[in-house]
Design a protein around this motif. Structure first.
Motif, PDB file in Angstrom:
ATOM      1  N   LEU A 248      -5.612   2.797  -0.044  1.00 11.98           N
ATOM      2  CA  LEU A 248      -6.176   4.042   0.461  1.00 11.98           C
ATOM      3  C   LEU A 248      -7.459   3.713   1.221  1.00 11.98           C
ATOM      4  O   LEU A 248      -8.298   2.947   0.735  1.00 11.98           O
TER       5      LEU A 248
ATOM      6  N   GLU B 159      -1.228   7.939  -4.145  1.00 11.99           N
ATOM      7  CA  GLU B 159      -1.676   6.649  -4.686  1.00 11.99           C
ATOM      8  C   GLU B 159      -1.383   6.573  -6.179  1.00 11.99           C
ATOM      9  O   GLU B 159      -0.885   5.551  -6.675  1.00 11.99           O
TER      10      GLU B 159
ATOM     11  N   ASP C 162      -7.274   8.626   3.413  1.00  7.59           N
ATOM     12  CA  ASP C 162      -7.516   9.481   2.248  1.00  7.59           C
ATOM     13  C   ASP C 162      -7.492  10.968   2.612  1.00  7.59           C
ATOM     14  O   ASP C 162      -7.617  11.827   1.732  1.00  7.59           O
TER      15      ASP C 162
ATOM     16  N   ALA D 131      -3.144  12.361  -0.485  1.00  8.25           N
ATOM     17  CA  ALA D 131      -3.214  10.899  -0.454  1.00  8.25           C
ATOM     18  C   ALA D 131      -3.563  10.343  -1.823  1.00  8.25           C
ATOM     19  O   ALA D 131      -2.987   9.335  -2.267  1.00  8.25           O
ATOM     20  N   GLU D 132      -4.495  10.992  -2.507  1.00  6.67           N
ATOM     21  CA  GLU D 132      -4.898  10.516  -3.830  1.00  6.67           C
ATOM     22  C   GLU D 132      -3.755  10.637  -4.828  1.00  6.67           C
ATOM     23  O   GLU D 132      -3.534   9.737  -5.653  1.00  6.67           O
TER      24      GLU D 132
ATOM     25  N   VAL E 130       1.310   4.387  -2.368  1.00  4.72           N
ATOM     26  CA  VAL E 130       0.279   3.892  -1.464  1.00  4.72           C
ATOM     27  C   VAL E 130      -0.090   2.466  -1.847  1.00  4.72           C
ATOM     28  O   VAL E 130      -0.395   2.177  -3.011  1.00  4.72           O
TER      29      VAL E 130
END
Length: 285
Positions: A206, A198, A150, A194-195, A203
């Motif tokens: 996570l 996703e 994350d 990263a969020e 992704v």
């Protein structure tokens, strides 16, 4: 995270010494270890954030060739240190180049690295432990699944360097996020947290930074215990489906099913189902 960090975990059984890196290049740039039927490929050039140097490309190509062994039933790729892969080697770009030399290099990379990874007939996981930039994003998206820290970022810096996406990103990115978002990312946005990645569908899972590799290995071990031939056919069918019409897709289903139906794994599963013997123990053949 290194192999030694996760070896005590029950999800990572013994390391098979037969799959240690062979040759100087692969030992210096990529570390290989096999945990039962899972091959772990770790980029180990922390000093340059696992940048895609010529030596790194050669070592990864050799690693992907070893991943084709029938003893390997799933593959995990990760980076050591704080980065997954920082992308292309900027220093090498300063050397004099011609259009012909660049094209020849790209064709060689595609044939020895990108296509062997993309076409592996077994599940592949990218354990994205930190930033993935440029070619590093390409490697991650060429895998079937991405377990991501994350704290990681996905960086598309090609246009800032006056270059175009490579490492199959022109193929994988639109298929994962759609054409409009692929253009937004490549031409306008340039970076995803990263969020955000996703939310965009890049992704698989996570995770907190300290458990990325553990989780990727756990998922890889689950699929390594599955019917490897059938999984490989399923992967091929789904990879090819966006470019196939319904007739070609049905033909591919027919040829794949006919091959899967005569495997030892299908026989084992069928007998387990008929005799209510519980979950089948697949052999990968």
């Amino acid at each position: 995270m290194s192999v030694s960090d996760v070896t005590p975990n029950a999800a990572l059984p013994r390391v098979d010494e037969d799959f240690e890196g062979r040759g100087q290049g692969i030992t210096q740039h990529v570390r290989l270890s096999r945990h039962n039927a899972v091959l772990l490929i770790e980029m180990v050039q922390e000093q340059n954030r696992n940048a895609m140097t010529a030596d790194m490309k050669a070592a990864l190509g050799e690693a992907f060739a070893q991943a084709s062994s029938p003893e390997v039933r799933s593959v995990v790729i990760t980076g050591s240190g704080k980065a997954f892969c920082a992308g292309g080697d900027i220093k090498a770009m300063q050397e004099p180049r011609t259009r012909e030399s660049v094209e020849a290099t790209m064709r060689r990379i595609n044939e020895t690295l990108v296509l062997p990874l993309f076409e592996l007939p077994k599940p592949t996981f990218a354990a994205v432990n930190g930033v993935a930039a440029g070619a590093g994003v390409g490697i991650a998206l060429a895998c079937d699944f991405r377990v991501v820290s994350d704290k990681a970022d996905f960086v598309f810096a090609f246009s800032r360097l006056g270059l175009v996406p490579d490492f199959a990103l022109s193929f994988t990115l639109p298929r994962l996020v759609g054409g409009a978002r692929a253009k937004e990312l490549a031409l306008l946005k340039g970076r995803l947290t990263a969020e955000e990645a996703e939310r965009w569908g890049l992704v698989t899972e996570l995770c907190a930074p300290g458990v990325v590799l553990d989780r990727a290995m756990e998922l890889a071990a689950r699929l390594a215990a599955g019917p490897t031939v059938a999984l490989g056919f399923t992967k091929r069918m789904l990879d090819r489906s966006p470019t196939l019409g319904v007739h070609a897709a049905l033909e591919l289903e027919a040829t794949s099913q006919s091959a899967a139906a005569v495997t030892r794994d299908h026989e084992v599963a069928r007998q387990a189902f008929l005799h209510r013997d519980g979950a089948p123990s697949f052999e990968g053949r």
